[in-house]
Design a protein around this motif. Sequence first.
Motif, short mmCIF file in Angstrom:
data_model
loop_
_atom_site.label_atom_id
_atom_site.label_comp_id
_atom_site.label_asym_id
_atom_site.label_seq_id
_atom_site.Cartn_x
_atom_site.Cartn_y
_atom_site.Cartn_z
N LYS A 37 68.50 55.31 11.34
CA LYS A 37 66.89 54.63 11.18
C LYS A 37 66.91 53.29 11.55
O LYS A 37 66.07 52.70 12.05
CB LYS A 37 66.83 54.92 9.69
CG LYS A 37 65.29 54.40 9.41
CD LYS A 37 64.86 54.51 7.87
CE LYS A 37 63.77 53.84 7.36
NZ LYS A 37 63.44 54.10 5.83
N LEU A 38 68.22 52.68 11.03
CA LEU A 38 68.20 51.03 11.59
C LEU A 38 68.51 50.85 12.67
O LEU A 38 67.79 49.94 13.26
CB LEU A 38 69.28 50.59 10.84
CG LEU A 38 69.24 50.56 9.10
CD1 LEU A 38 70.32 49.94 8.47
CD2 LEU A 38 68.03 49.35 8.76
N LYS A 86 72.35 48.06 5.87
CA LYS A 86 73.45 48.28 7.10
C LYS A 86 75.01 48.06 6.55
O LYS A 86 75.62 48.87 6.91
CB LYS A 86 73.20 47.17 8.34
CG LYS A 86 73.97 47.72 9.70
CD LYS A 86 73.49 46.67 10.59
CE LYS A 86 72.32 46.93 11.21
NZ LYS A 86 72.01 45.91 12.46
N SER A 87 75.16 47.24 5.83
CA SER A 87 76.41 46.85 5.42
C SER A 87 77.00 47.99 4.47
O SER A 87 77.95 48.39 4.66
CB SER A 87 76.45 45.55 4.37
OG SER A 87 76.25 44.59 5.23
N MET A 88 75.98 48.52 3.62
CA MET A 88 76.48 49.57 2.84
C MET A 88 76.75 50.92 3.69
O MET A 88 77.70 51.67 3.51
CB MET A 88 75.21 49.90 1.60
CG MET A 88 75.66 50.96 0.72
SD MET A 88 77.40 50.73 0.01
CE MET A 88 77.08 49.39 -1.05
N ALA A 89 75.58 51.15 4.65
CA ALA A 89 76.11 52.38 5.50
C ALA A 89 77.36 52.20 6.23
O ALA A 89 78.20 53.14 6.47
CB ALA A 89 74.88 52.51 6.28
N TYR A 90 77.60 51.12 6.79
CA TYR A 90 78.71 50.80 7.42
C TYR A 90 80.24 50.96 6.46
O TYR A 90 81.09 51.46 7.04
CB TYR A 90 78.76 49.45 8.26
CG TYR A 90 78.19 49.41 9.77
CD1 TYR A 90 78.71 50.32 10.73
CD2 TYR A 90 77.09 49.03 9.86
CE1 TYR A 90 77.99 50.51 11.79
CE2 TYR A 90 76.53 49.09 11.11
CZ TYR A 90 77.16 49.88 12.10
OH TYR A 90 76.34 49.91 13.50
N SER A 91 80.07 50.49 5.35
CA SER A 91 81.02 50.56 4.47
C SER A 91 81.40 51.95 4.11
O SER A 91 82.62 52.25 4.15
CB SER A 91 80.72 49.61 3.26
OG SER A 91 80.60 48.46 3.50
N THR A 145 76.05 62.07 4.89
CA THR A 145 74.74 62.28 5.65
C THR A 145 73.82 61.10 5.46
O THR A 145 73.35 60.81 6.46
CB THR A 145 74.14 63.62 5.27
OG1 THR A 145 75.12 64.65 5.38
CG2 THR A 145 73.03 63.81 5.88
N TRP A 146 73.79 60.76 4.25
CA TRP A 146 72.85 59.48 3.87
C TRP A 146 73.03 58.22 4.81
O TRP A 146 72.19 57.60 5.34
CB TRP A 146 72.58 59.09 2.54
CG TRP A 146 73.86 58.64 1.90
CD1 TRP A 146 74.78 59.06 1.06
CD2 TRP A 146 73.99 57.13 1.81
NE1 TRP A 146 75.71 58.16 0.56
CE2 TRP A 146 75.34 56.95 1.30
CE3 TRP A 146 73.54 56.19 2.55
CZ2 TRP A 146 75.89 55.53 1.05
CZ3 TRP A 146 74.11 54.81 2.40
CH2 TRP A 146 75.36 54.43 1.53
N SER A 147 74.52 57.91 4.97
CA SER A 147 74.73 56.87 5.67
C SER A 147 74.60 56.88 7.25
O SER A 147 74.00 56.20 8.01
CB SER A 147 76.34 56.37 5.60
OG SER A 147 77.02 57.25 6.14
N ARG A 148 74.65 58.23 7.65
CA ARG A 148 74.60 58.38 9.23
C ARG A 148 72.93 58.46 9.31
O ARG A 148 72.60 57.71 10.40
CB ARG A 148 75.07 59.78 9.52
CG ARG A 148 76.59 59.88 9.79
CD ARG A 148 76.82 61.31 10.15
NE ARG A 148 76.35 62.35 9.57
CZ ARG A 148 77.23 62.93 8.67
NH1 ARG A 148 78.19 62.50 8.26
NH2 ARG A 148 76.74 64.18 8.01
#
Length: 165
Positions: free
Chosen positions: A76-77, A57-62, A68-71
């Motif tokens: 998914k989370l 979650k920290s990496m995706a929010y960063s 696309t992969w972070s969205r």
Amino acid sequence: MNKYNPPRMNPSSLRSRFATRFLRSLSKINAKKPTASSSSPTEIFRRYRRIKVAADKSMAYSVRSRRTWSRAMLWKLRTRPCCRRSVKTSTIVRKTRHEKQNKNTTTTTGEDGVVFGVEADELRELVPGGEAMDLYNLLDETAHYIKCLTTQVQVMKKIADFYSP
């Protein structure tokens, strides 16, 4: 007066944003009181899952929603079942190897005549959100995802080195 000043990280860098968010998440995890014995296998596994989710979650929010992969990872989370109490409430459908092998695979020929097919499908399964990408975007997202995972490992390694005796 020469005091040692550690080098400051660029606050807008991916590493800095990830480290800040991840350390904040770790402090929240550490503040929670374990319900069972903290050395029981179940509690160790729960803490492992919390740390893994916090890192993802920290990496995706960063990265924010630029990739696309972070969205896909944030979606998914957000939609994952929080508490898995019984098999009836969360049904997980997994494909068997046989089903994956019998799946119709499309092949793409690159400029140099190299054929991509099964490898691209395997890559689509590894990169969050990769199922709906064409080959060019898949490779671009994969390169960025690998860069982010490398950053994640480096930060986590530094944290572990800092706190190890």
